[in-house]
Write a protein that holds these residues in place. Structure first.
Motif, PDB file in Angstrom:
ATOM      1  N   SER A   4      21.103 -13.372  31.077  1.00  0.00           N
ATOM      2  CA  SER A   4      20.846 -13.061  32.487  1.00  0.00           C
ATOM      3  C   SER A   4      20.116 -11.728  32.616  1.00  0.00           C
ATOM      4  O   SER A   4      19.197 -11.585  33.441  1.00  0.00           O
ATOM      5  CB  SER A   4      22.167 -13.023  33.260  1.00  0.00           C
ATOM      6  N   GLY A   5      20.495 -10.769  31.803  1.00  0.00           N
ATOM      7  CA  GLY A   5      19.838  -9.463  31.834  1.00  0.00           C
ATOM      8  C   GLY A   5      18.389  -9.500  31.392  1.00  0.00           C
ATOM      9  O   GLY A   5      17.627  -8.570  31.682  1.00  0.00           O
ATOM     10  N   TYR A   6      18.014 -10.572  30.696  1.00  0.00           N
ATOM     11  CA  TYR A   6      16.617 -10.731  30.283  1.00  0.00           C
ATOM     12  C   TYR A   6      15.878 -11.731  31.163  1.00  0.00           C
ATOM     13  O   TYR A   6      14.835 -12.264  30.770  1.00  0.00           O
ATOM     14  CB  TYR A   6      16.548 -11.135  28.804  1.00  0.00           C
ATOM     15  N   GLY A   7      16.421 -11.977  32.335  1.00  0.00           N
ATOM     16  CA  GLY A   7      15.693 -12.759  33.323  1.00  0.00           C
ATOM     17  C   GLY A   7      15.890 -14.254  33.265  1.00  0.00           C
ATOM     18  O   GLY A   7      15.194 -14.993  33.986  1.00  0.00           O
ATOM     19  N   VAL A   8      16.804 -14.747  32.447  1.00  0.00           N
ATOM     20  CA  VAL A   8      17.047 -16.192  32.404  1.00  0.00           C
ATOM     21  C   VAL A   8      17.865 -16.581  33.635  1.00  0.00           C
ATOM     22  O   VAL A   8      18.913 -15.981  33.914  1.00  0.00           O
ATOM     23  CB  VAL A   8      17.784 -16.595  31.114  1.00  0.00           C
ATOM     24  N   ALA A   9      17.415 -17.584  34.358  1.00  0.00           N
ATOM     25  CA  ALA A   9      18.072 -18.010  35.596  1.00  0.00           C
ATOM     26  C   ALA A   9      19.409 -18.692  35.308  1.00  0.00           C
ATOM     27  O   ALA A   9      19.593 -19.305  34.255  1.00  0.00           O
ATOM     28  CB  ALA A   9      17.162 -18.973  36.361  1.00  0.00           C
ATOM     29  N   LYS A  10      20.322 -18.587  36.263  1.00  0.00           N
ATOM     30  CA  LYS A  10      21.642 -19.209  36.112  1.00  0.00           C
ATOM     31  C   LYS A  10      21.519 -20.698  35.805  1.00  0.00           C
ATOM     32  O   LYS A  10      22.254 -21.231  34.972  1.00  0.00           O
ATOM     33  CB  LYS A  10      22.457 -19.025  37.405  1.00  0.00           C
ATOM     34  N   GLU A  11      20.622 -21.359  36.506  1.00  0.00           N
ATOM     35  CA  GLU A  11      20.471 -22.799  36.331  1.00  0.00           C
ATOM     36  C   GLU A  11      20.061 -23.146  34.887  1.00  0.00           C
ATOM     37  O   GLU A  11      20.490 -24.169  34.338  1.00  0.00           O
ATOM     38  CB  GLU A  11      19.428 -23.343  37.310  1.00  0.00           C
ATOM     39  N   GLU A  12      19.225 -22.307  34.304  1.00  0.00           N
ATOM     40  CA  GLU A  12      18.793 -22.545  32.922  1.00  0.00           C
ATOM     41  C   GLU A  12      19.937 -22.304  31.938  1.00  0.00           C
ATOM     42  O   GLU A  12      20.068 -23.009  30.931  1.00  0.00           O
ATOM     43  CB  GLU A  12      17.600 -21.642  32.602  1.00  0.00           C
ATOM     44  N   ILE A  13      20.783 -21.317  32.223  1.00  0.00           N
ATOM     45  CA  ILE A  13      21.948 -21.046  31.377  1.00  0.00           C
ATOM     46  C   ILE A  13      22.919 -22.218  31.447  1.00  0.00           C
ATOM     47  O   ILE A  13      23.434 -22.683  30.412  1.00  0.00           O
ATOM     48  CB  ILE A  13      22.628 -19.728  31.806  1.00  0.00           C
ATOM     49  N   VAL A  14      23.170 -22.716  32.650  1.00  0.00           N
ATOM     50  CA  VAL A  14      24.067 -23.856  32.824  1.00  0.00           C
ATOM     51  C   VAL A  14      23.566 -25.056  32.028  1.00  0.00           C
ATOM     52  O   VAL A  14      24.319 -25.713  31.297  1.00  0.00           O
ATOM     53  CB  VAL A  14      24.189 -24.224  34.322  1.00  0.00           C
ATOM     54  N   ALA A  15      22.270 -25.356  32.164  1.00  0.00           N
ATOM     55  CA  ALA A  15      21.694 -26.514  31.478  1.00  0.00           C
ATOM     56  C   ALA A  15      21.771 -26.354  29.965  1.00  0.00           C
ATOM     57  O   ALA A  15      22.067 -27.319  29.242  1.00  0.00           O
ATOM     58  CB  ALA A  15      20.244 -26.701  31.924  1.00  0.00           C
TER      59      ALA A  15
END
Length: 495
Positions: free
Chosen positions: A310-321
């Motif tokens: 998240s601190g490197y700009g990855v969106a929540k939705e992408e982390i969930v997926a």
């Protein structure tokens, strides 16, 4: 060494079947170098991995393996003076270096380096972080101390700006006794835990803490640390962790279940079909996460990876997926076989805390099953009595405990050796059932007839364990065949 080495160079790796060494071999091959290697013995998964890459592995060590003369030798950290190839290389004045040296010079200099460090969870957390970055399209490079099942590999060289790296606190080489991770100069670090481990190279917990303090001291002010909040989860580790973080120059964010954690885990559900939980960020609902893995410790690992991503700009939705589709790492709760309702699981076991986490995870994943723990004391910590009490408490979480003879016991000083009869007695005092066998052959012969449908068998070793992963399923199949033959004969006799 020059960063842009001649791609025509021949590089030979001594101890190539170590997980990191095999990955380095693959990376060098991908860069166009001619790569060869040698080891005392090769076994899966790394032997298969190297074969798929077409990298020749000579067995055993032999001075002739350095013919024709390589341009550079990489010496694995398990290799000591007296090794015939090391001695030949020194006599012939062949240039040599360590894995971390070559990794830094050839692969890390132009990248933003993200390191996952800590006593536990490094390999899985690194794999999760790499998978999150990959699925988000950030095209990272990575090096992991195991085969990440999503990638089918322990390394990848991507065009993106990030290099995600497992940071090992073990020493670098016989000529460099400092920890490997001090060569990596990270921009950001995940720090999962700090406990006493590697009893062969660290005198005590203070020495382990010193290594991690030095890592923390390398991170620039603009960098970031994401560290476990052990104040409620694993309080016994929290003091060491706090001491290591106390002089950080960069921001430190915490993850865990404690009320003061920046990334707080709540609503955790561990079940036979999967795991789900919610994360609060700075006290506010942030995201709901789920994945197919078992174990509370894997929830900690995933939350750490999510926080750093998240601190490197990855969106929540992408982390969930990404986490929904995350598989695992070879030899981490890996189901090796299912025979007549008996589930056989391979888990890389190196420390009592990790063993306890594994057994708790299997209890939640297979509720109601009889749980077996079959241990080969093989790591340099488990072969020693320094954590013997902790080991007994961890193993007692299983219903049936089976312990093999200590691997290469003669290499451990007499006054430091794990005492197996005492270990078995301690397990039984805590309500467990423990038995001792000499080796894998004796274990299979002794326990296979006792196993029944519904049993879950955790095989705990960080090595080949005498081929038990193949021998136990084979024996169980044989016994089932014999039983079927007897039943058929009896049925025929009644007609």
């Amino acid at each position: 060494m020059n960063k842009s080495m001649d791609r025509n160079k021949h590089i030979h790796l001594i101890g190539i079947c170590g997980t990191a060494m095999a990955a380095l071999a693959g990376m060098l091959t991908q860069r166009g170098f001619r790569v060869t290697g040698s080891d005392a013995a090769a076994y899966p998964p790394m032997s298969d991995f190297l074969a798929e890459l077409g990298i020749p592995v000579a067995q055993p060590f032999d001075a002739r393996n350095l013919e024709p003369r390589p341009d550079l030798i990489v010496v694995g950290n398990a290799i000591s003076r007296g090794n015939v190839e090391v001695e030949q290389g020194l006599d012939q004045r062949i240039p040599f270096c360590s894995l971390p040296q070559l990794l830094h010079e050839e692969f890390l200099r132009d990248k933003e380096v993200l390191v996952v460090a800590g006593t536990h969870g490094k390999t899985t957390t690194t794999s999760m972080l790499a998978w999150i970055f990959h699925t988000a399209g950030m095209q990272p490079s990575f090096l992991i101390g195991g085969i990440a099942e999503n990638f089918g590999s322990s390394f990848h060289l991507g065009p993106g700006s990030h290099f995600i790296l497992e940071g090992d606190e073990y020493d670098t080489a016989f000529f460099d006794k400092g920890p490997k991770f001090l060569h990596y100069f990270p921009e950001a670090v995940i720090l999962t835990s700090v406990e006493f481990d590697h009893a062969d190279i660290y005198k005590d917990l203070d020495a382990v803490e010193t290594a991690f303090k030095r890592l923390v001291n390398l991170i620039p002010r603009r960098g970031r640390i994401v560290a476990f909040d052990g104040m409620t989860d694993r309080a016994s580790e929290s003091v060491s962790l706090e001491r290591c973080l106390s002089k950080a120059f960069c921001p430190v964010e915490r993850y865990g279940t404690g009320s003061h954690a920046d990334w707080r885990i709540t609503d955790l559900k561990l079940g036979p079909g999967g795991t789900s939980w919610s994360v609060l960020h700075e006290g506010r609902p942030w995201v709901d996460l789920e994945f197919p893995l078992a174990g509370e410790y894997n929830v900690w690992n995933a939350t750490a990876a999510a926080a750093l991503a998240s601190g490197y700009g990855v969106a929540k939705e992408e982390i969930v997926a990404a986490l929904k589709t995350f598989k695992s790492v070879k030899r981490r709760l890996e189901v090796k076989a299912q025979v007549n309702g008996i589930t056989i699981i391979d888990d890389f076991a190196h420390h009592p805390t990790a063993i306890a986490g594994t057994l708790k995870a299997l209890r939640a994943r297979y509720p109601g099953s009889r749980l077996w723990a079959i241990l080969e004391p093989r790591s340099n910590t488990l072969r020693r009595r320094v954590l013997q009490g902790d080991l007994a408490r961890s193993l007692a979480l299983a219903d049936e405990v089976v312990v093999a003879g200590v691997f290469r016991l003669d290499a451990v000083p007499v006054n430091e050796r794990l005492e197996l009869p005492e270990l078995a007695a301690d397990i039984q005092k805590q309500g467990g059932r423990a038995r001792l066998f000499e080796d894998a052959e004796e274990i299979v012969k002794g326990i296979a007839p006792e196993m029944r449908s519904g049993d879950v068998v955790a095989i705990l070793s960080n090595g080949g364990f005498g081929g038990i992963y193949e021998k136990l399923p084979a024996r169980l199949r044989g016994l089932a065949g014999e039983a079927a033959g007897v039943n058929a004969a009896n049925a025929a006799g009644k007609r």
